[in-house]
Design a protein around this motif. Structure first.
Motif, PDB file in Angstrom:
ATOM      1  N   GLU A  33     -95.968  13.575  -8.291  1.00  0.00           N
ATOM      2  CA  GLU A  33     -95.431  13.891  -6.969  1.00  0.00           C
ATOM      3  C   GLU A  33     -96.124  15.162  -6.498  1.00  0.00           C
ATOM      4  N   ASP A  36     -94.772  20.539  -3.012  1.00  0.00           N
ATOM      5  CA  ASP A  36     -94.731  21.009  -1.631  1.00  0.00           C
ATOM      6  C   ASP A  36     -94.139  22.402  -1.510  1.00  0.00           C
ATOM      7  N   GLN A  48     -85.401   5.896  -0.442  1.00  0.00           N
ATOM      8  CA  GLN A  48     -85.342   5.194   0.837  1.00  0.00           C
ATOM      9  C   GLN A  48     -84.218   5.811   1.659  1.00  0.00           C
ATOM     10  N   LYS A 164     -86.925  19.461   0.385  1.00  0.00           N
ATOM     11  CA  LYS A 164     -87.201  18.678   1.587  1.00  0.00           C
ATOM     12  C   LYS A 164     -87.200  17.197   1.226  1.00  0.00           C
ATOM     13  N   ARG A 166     -87.635  13.128   1.181  1.00  0.00           N
ATOM     14  CA  ARG A 166     -88.742  12.193   1.344  1.00  0.00           C
ATOM     15  C   ARG A 166     -88.168  10.781   1.385  1.00  0.00           C
ATOM     16  N   ASP A 168     -89.628   6.638   1.826  1.00  0.00           N
ATOM     17  CA  ASP A 168     -90.839   5.800   1.843  1.00  0.00           C
ATOM     18  C   ASP A 168     -92.075   6.614   1.465  1.00  0.00           C
ATOM     19  N   GLY A 169     -91.915   7.613   0.598  1.00  0.00           N
ATOM     20  CA  GLY A 169     -93.038   8.409   0.149  1.00  0.00           C
ATOM     21  C   GLY A 169     -93.519   9.469   1.126  1.00  0.00           C
ATOM     22  N   LYS A 170     -92.824   9.622   2.271  1.00  0.00           N
ATOM     23  CA  LYS A 170     -93.237  10.610   3.275  1.00  0.00           C
ATOM     24  C   LYS A 170     -92.126  11.638   3.461  1.00  0.00           C
ATOM     25  N   GLN A 171     -92.531  12.894   3.645  1.00  0.00           N
ATOM     26  CA  GLN A 171     -91.549  13.942   3.875  1.00  0.00           C
ATOM     27  C   GLN A 171     -90.865  13.744   5.221  1.00  0.00           C
ATOM     28  N   HIS A 173     -89.022  14.819   8.716  1.00  0.00           N
ATOM     29  CA  HIS A 173     -89.413  15.800   9.741  1.00  0.00           C
ATOM     30  C   HIS A 173     -88.507  17.024   9.653  1.00  0.00           C
ATOM     31  N   LYS A 178     -85.557  13.363  14.397  1.00  0.00           N
ATOM     32  CA  LYS A 178     -86.505  12.263  14.361  1.00  0.00           C
ATOM     33  C   LYS A 178     -85.740  10.976  14.102  1.00  0.00           C
ATOM     34  N   TYR A 180     -85.559   7.377  12.412  1.00  0.00           N
ATOM     35  CA  TYR A 180     -86.103   6.663  11.258  1.00  0.00           C
ATOM     36  C   TYR A 180     -85.559   5.235  11.251  1.00  0.00           C
TER      37      TYR A 180
END
Length: 186
Positions: A33, A36, A48, A164, A166, A168-171, A173, A178, A180
């Motif tokens: 991972e 960050d 998820q 922070k 995450r 779907d593998g993305k941080q 916002h 935002k 989703y």
């Protein structure tokens, strides 16, 4: 190479170099991972959104939130909507703090130092020690505790500290709002 206790054996130097390199790029077969700045924990579960597949949710983050890295999720008429486990794990806490703090909340232990928290629930449908699948229902969205309106307060924690989030593998916002779309158990 010498130090105050004499020369460093070549084997020790080679082993130290290998550990340093593997610590940076990851050992073979181990998904690292990216760090960050929030945690040194690796191998995060495949988190998820904690909602049924295809649903749209607004995630809000605030610099003055407690803890700052938590996410508040809302959508129209969301009171009583199902809340799902963001990843597979074992339910480690099921609490009810009444009209204060998190109100009704759940914590799930995902292993390797990772946990998730789900707060302000109207109902909890799991018990401590239950094994849950990723995308399995754990409760219903509510307005309990110190909440000022229906929403899900969500945290991802590494070694006890909120990090922070995450999905779907993305941080997620940070800082602001935002929308989703959930891909949980699709």
């Amino acid at each position: 190479m010498a130090h105050q206790f004499g020369p460093v054996p070549r084997k020790w130097f080679a082993a130290t170099l290998m550990v340093s390199v593997l610590g940076v790029v990851g050992a073979p077969g181990v998904a690292a991972e990216p760090w960050d700045g929030d945690s040194h924990t690796r191998a995060a579960p495949p988190f998820q959104l904690p909602f049924p597949c295809g649903q749209d949710w607004v995630g809000a983050t605030y610099t003055d939130h407690n803890p700052p890295n938590s996410v508040d999720f809302n959508r129209a008429d969301d009171l009583g909507d199902p809340v799902l486990a963001a990843a597979a794990g074992t339910v480690s806490r099921v609490e009810n703090e009444g009209d204060t703090s998190y109100g009704r909340w759940i914590e799930i232990d995902h292993g390797q130092g990772w946990t998730t928290r789900y707060a302000h629930l109207s109902r909890q449908t799991v018990s401590e020690g239950d094994e849950v699948a990723g995308g399995g229902r754990i409760g219903d969205l509510g307005n309990t505790g110190g909440s000022t309106g229906p929403h899900l307060h969500f945290e991802q924690r590494a070694n006890g500290a909120a990090v922070k989030a995450r999905f779907d593998g993305k941080q997620a916002h940070y800082w602001g709002k935002k929308t989703y779309t959930s891909r949980s158990a699709c």
